[in-house]
Write a protein that holds these residues in place. Structure first.
Motif, PDB file in Angstrom:
ATOM      1  N   GLU A 182       0.821  -1.215   0.000  1.00 10.24           N
ATOM      2  CA  GLU A 182       0.000   0.000   0.000  1.00 10.24           C
ATOM      3  C   GLU A 182       0.851   1.259   0.000  1.00 10.24           C
ATOM      4  OE1 GLU A 182      -2.505  -2.935  -0.038  1.00 10.24           O
ATOM      5  OE2 GLU A 182      -1.125  -2.832   1.645  1.00 10.24           O
ATOM      6  N   THR A 185       2.669   1.739  -3.371  1.00  7.03           N
ATOM      7  CA  THR A 185       1.789   2.254  -4.419  1.00  7.03           C
ATOM      8  C   THR A 185       1.502   3.733  -4.214  1.00  7.03           C
ATOM      9  OG1 THR A 185       0.755   0.104  -4.808  1.00  7.03           O
ATOM     10  CG2 THR A 185      -0.505   2.041  -5.439  1.00  7.03           C
ATOM     11  N   ASN A 215      -0.909  -2.995  -7.364  1.00  8.48           N
ATOM     12  CA  ASN A 215      -2.300  -2.515  -7.339  1.00  8.48           C
ATOM     13  C   ASN A 215      -2.623  -2.010  -8.746  1.00  8.48           C
ATOM     14  OD1 ASN A 215      -3.141  -2.814  -4.477  1.00  8.48           O
ATOM     15  ND2 ASN A 215      -1.406  -1.461  -4.107  1.00  8.48           N
ATOM     16  N   THR A 217      -5.005  -1.001 -10.611  1.00 13.91           N
ATOM     17  CA  THR A 217      -5.820   0.145 -11.017  1.00 13.91           C
ATOM     18  C   THR A 217      -5.011   1.434 -11.018  1.00 13.91           C
ATOM     19  OG1 THR A 217      -6.625   0.430  -8.750  1.00 13.91           O
ATOM     20  CG2 THR A 217      -7.979  -0.877 -10.237  1.00 13.91           C
ATOM     21  N   THR A 353     -12.089  -1.532  -7.442  1.00 19.23           N
ATOM     22  CA  THR A 353     -11.955  -2.191  -6.137  1.00 19.23           C
ATOM     23  C   THR A 353     -13.305  -2.594  -5.562  1.00 19.23           C
ATOM     24  OG1 THR A 353     -12.095  -0.195  -4.744  1.00 19.23           O
ATOM     25  CG2 THR A 353      -9.948  -0.730  -5.700  1.00 19.23           C
ATOM     26  N   ARG A 368      -7.246   0.284   2.710  1.00 17.46           N
ATOM     27  CA  ARG A 368      -5.987   0.238   1.960  1.00 17.46           C
ATOM     28  C   ARG A 368      -6.104   0.910   0.596  1.00 17.46           C
ATOM     29  NH1 ARG A 368      -3.828  -5.930   2.189  1.00 17.46           N
ATOM     30  NH2 ARG A 368      -5.205  -6.663   3.838  1.00 17.46           N
ATOM     31  N   TYR A 369      -7.163   0.532  -0.143  1.00 19.28           N
ATOM     32  CA  TYR A 369      -7.326   1.079  -1.492  1.00 19.28           C
ATOM     33  C   TYR A 369      -7.621   2.576  -1.444  1.00 19.28           C
ATOM     34  CZ  TYR A 369      -8.285  -3.910  -1.627  1.00 19.28           C
ATOM     35  OH  TYR A 369      -8.224  -5.258  -1.429  1.00 19.28           O
ATOM     36  N   SER A 373      -5.648   5.697  -3.278  1.00 15.58           N
ATOM     37  CA  SER A 373      -6.536   6.389  -4.209  1.00 15.58           C
ATOM     38  C   SER A 373      -6.679   7.869  -3.865  1.00 15.58           C
ATOM     39  CB  SER A 373      -7.923   5.733  -4.208  1.00 15.58           C
ATOM     40  OG  SER A 373      -7.859   4.422  -4.728  1.00 15.58           O
TER      41      SER A 373
END
Length: 660
Positions: A182, A185, A215, A217, A353, A368-369, A373
């Motif tokens: 995480e 990224t 990741n 995306t 996600t 996390r995402y 993001s």
């Protein structure tokens, strides 16, 4: 109108000195913090051991033996199961590990993060240190890259350190210790965005590609980077054509190509090893899970939502973008365009996600995402500051202080409990907070749960019922909550959520149920007891649970059933699920066309007035076409589990009412 002066700032006078200072600071952090194996730790640690031992991500028996000597004892159960799976040549030796087309056992994730961690792993091991500090070392190395990128963008050590501090307070500190990608990224994505608009497209492309390796995306960086650059390059006196031409220069195109080439390593590796571009997409996602409820949760959930984690950043951006009002001219228009693009980029990063199976995955406060993001929003703030010759120091200190409070708050709870803020809202205004159903169930139970329709979840505070969640497909829910012969009154404070889940706030109001629902399931299908599966159905089958019922066969299927005399029914429910490629059914009842219905959403189908018998015809959207040579020739589309006649729900005074 005149443009903002957006030429890159002068390079720092002493980048070597800044690099040394930052390196010493990060080494002090590395020395003072113990390793924390969090976030898919079994997969990443074993891949790191494998790469360190034999330079491949293949998990071998020797890797498991080494892991037993290095990993904490709580990994032993997983190691035992994985070892047995290796001996048995199992296709899935352990959840998260799969056998490739070439017979090798590999982790579900791509191995880039573990491969990068293998070097500090071996160095730490050679130095007599805990080798699993390698993830902290790798994460700190990514922070170093971000620090140097900020120095290049700002040309000032104090400003670069401010940017680094703000990154750490927007989720970086929360995920710094995690043995998952995480932080890598987030930091590389932010670095790529900054460098792209600071005249370093090749380095930006390489870092953007690295950010997307684990990741995927994050690859949307390659689509949004040129648009963000276009906003920066536009000049009123030159027009859009000149700005577009600047974006098409060879170095910029080469940077995008480099990023795409780095990103492509993961899907190409998966194609070679597993025969598909993303193993995770196949086994760990389901597009039917995507919903507006999840999207709202991504941004606003009171535990893990992005804007709950970066509240001061969001407020600053809104205030800064609108500070000059309508008279801001080109400068204001540029700020607004950049902000809108950043918001659109967070959406692009977020939407894929929404399909993941485990929405309540382990998290450090912010999901996390949602952490990585949020980087486009942080980028826009830093970009705006880069264009500002004088920084508003009191406001920026307040920004840091508020983000520090948000970070401290996030460390007070975990993903399996309600945050203090969520508890406060549930206590005072429960109707305002209706989490995504998986989040609610697991926080109430304080553990991972299987969210089957039969589950009923109740949240209490001080011995009082605050919120109840049940599934509308569970026709026994009201009886379970209210007791035999009782039903939920129509005036309960109810709100529907995703996946047919429904919340009821406060104490439950129950009334006498009146007539029970008439339900026709597998036993009735087999005995033709009150219901007749006519043309267009396979033989009923007993597969257990949701697989008790009958598959449709062909373009249409029909059912007939008798209506008991004197019954007061609100409508008909057809309960089941679809085969791939189907999502709706054209419904006719006694010849009346009700149009295309999404039966998975349990629409209450109206009954013809005065009818004593029903003929239900279902026209299927896209029946499966069996290929030549397949033994099973059925053209399946919809699996029928149950047909139910719903009685009119009782009102608070017990009188029958209308549809629920």
């Amino acid at each position: 109108m005149t443009a903002l002066p957006l030429t890159p700032p002068a390079r720092a006078a002493a980048p070597g000195r800044f690099a040394l200072l930052l390196l010493l600071l990060l080494l002090a952090v590395l020395a003072g913090r113990p390793p924390q194996l969090k976030g898919d730790a079994s997969e990443y640690t074993l891949m790191t051991l494998a790469v360190a031992n034999h330079a491949t991500p293949e998990i071998r028996a020797g890797d498991l033996a080494a892991a037993r000597t290095l990993l904490p004892a709580y990994f032993d159960a997983d190691l035992d199961r994985l070892e047995q799976g290796l001996r048995d040549d199992a296709q899935v030796p352990l959840r998260g590990f799969y056998r490739s087309l070439h017979g090798q056992v590999q982790a579900l994730h791509f191995f880039a993060y573990s491969a990068l961690a293998a070097l500090p792993f071996k160095l730490l091991q050679a130095a007599g240190q805990d080798p699993f500090k390698c993830y902290l070392a790798l994460n700190l190395a990514c922070v170093f890259v971000l620090g140097m990128s900020l120095l290049r963008v700002f040309g000032s050590a104090p400003r670069a350190l401010f940017g680094l501090a703000l990154f750490m307070l927007c989720g970086g500190w929360l995920y710094l210790d995690w043995s998952s990608p995480e932080l890598m990224t987030a930091s590389l994505l932010l670095s790529a965005l900054l460098l792209n608009t600071a005249g370093a497209p090749l380095l930006a492309g390489a870092l953007g590609g690295l950010a997307a390796l684990q990741n995927p995306t994050a690859v949307f960086f390659l689509g949004f980077a040129p648009l963000l650059q276009l906003c920066q390059d536009y000049r009123a006196d030159a027009g859009w054509r000149a700005a577009l031409g600047a974006g098409l220069r060879p170095r910029r195109l080469l940077g995008l190509a480099l990023g795409l080439a780095v990103f492509a390593l993961a899907p190409l590796f998966n194609l070679y090893q597993f025969g598909l571009p993303s193993l995770i997409a196949k086994v760990a996602t389901d597009v039917s899970l995507m919903s507006a409820v999840r999207l709202f949760s991504f941004y606003f959930d009171l535990n893990q939502g992005m804007l709950v984690a970066v509240p001061a950043l969001a407020l600053w951006l809104l205030a800064w973008t609108g500070r000059d009002g309508a008279g801001a001219g080109l400068a204001g228009a540029r700020r607004l365009a950049m902000l809108l693009l950043a918001v659109a980029m967070t959406l692009a990063l977020a939407v894929p996600t929404l399909a993941i199976h485990n929405w309540n995955s382990s998290a450090a406060g912010v999901m996390r995402y949602a952490f990585w993001s949020a980087m486009p929003l942080l980028y826009v703030l830093l970009w705006q500051l880069r264009a500002s010759p004088a920084w508003p120091l009191p406001a920026l200190l307040a920004l840091l202080a508020l983000q520090a409070l948000a970070t401290a708050n996030a460390r007070r709870y975990d993903s399996l409990e309600f945050s203090p803020l969520a508890q406060a809202v549930l206590r005072r205004a429960p109707a305002w907070y209706n989490p995504e159903p998986e989040l609610f169930a697991e926080r109430v139970q304080h553990g991972e749960v299987e969210l089957t329709p039969e589950r009923i979840t109740t949240y209490e505070q001080d011995g009082k019922r605050v919120k109840t969640m049940y599934n509308r497909a569970n026709l026994d829910a009201a009886q379970s909550l209210c007791g035999a012969g009782r039903a939920l009154a129509a005036d309960n404070l109810a709100r529907d959520s995703a996946g047919l889940w429904r919340y009821v706030d406060g104490a439950l109001r129950c009334v006498d149920a009146g007539a029970p629902a008439l339900r026709y399931r597998l036993a009735e299908f087999l005995a033709a007891d009150g219901v007749q599966l006519a043309a267009g159905w396979s033989r009923p089958e007993s597969g257990g649970g949701i697989w008790n019922g009958s598959w449709s066969d062909g373009d249409s299927s029909s059912v007939t059933l008798a209506l008991p005399a004197g019954g007061r029914y609100a409508g008909l429910l057809v309960i089941g699920h679809y085969f791939d490629g189907n999502g709706r059914t054209r419904v006719r009842i006694n010849g009346r066309d009700l149009g295309w219905q999404r039966l998975r959403e349990l629409p209450l189908l109206p009954l013809p007035a005065g009818a004593t018998a029903l003929t239900l015809q279902l026209d299927h959207e896209a029946p499966y076409q069996p290929p030549a040579g397949q033994a099973d020739r059925r053209r399946i589309a919809f699996f029928l589990q149950e047909i139910a006649l719903q009685p009119a729900p009782p009102q608070p005074d017990g009188r029958p009412g209308g549809p629920p």
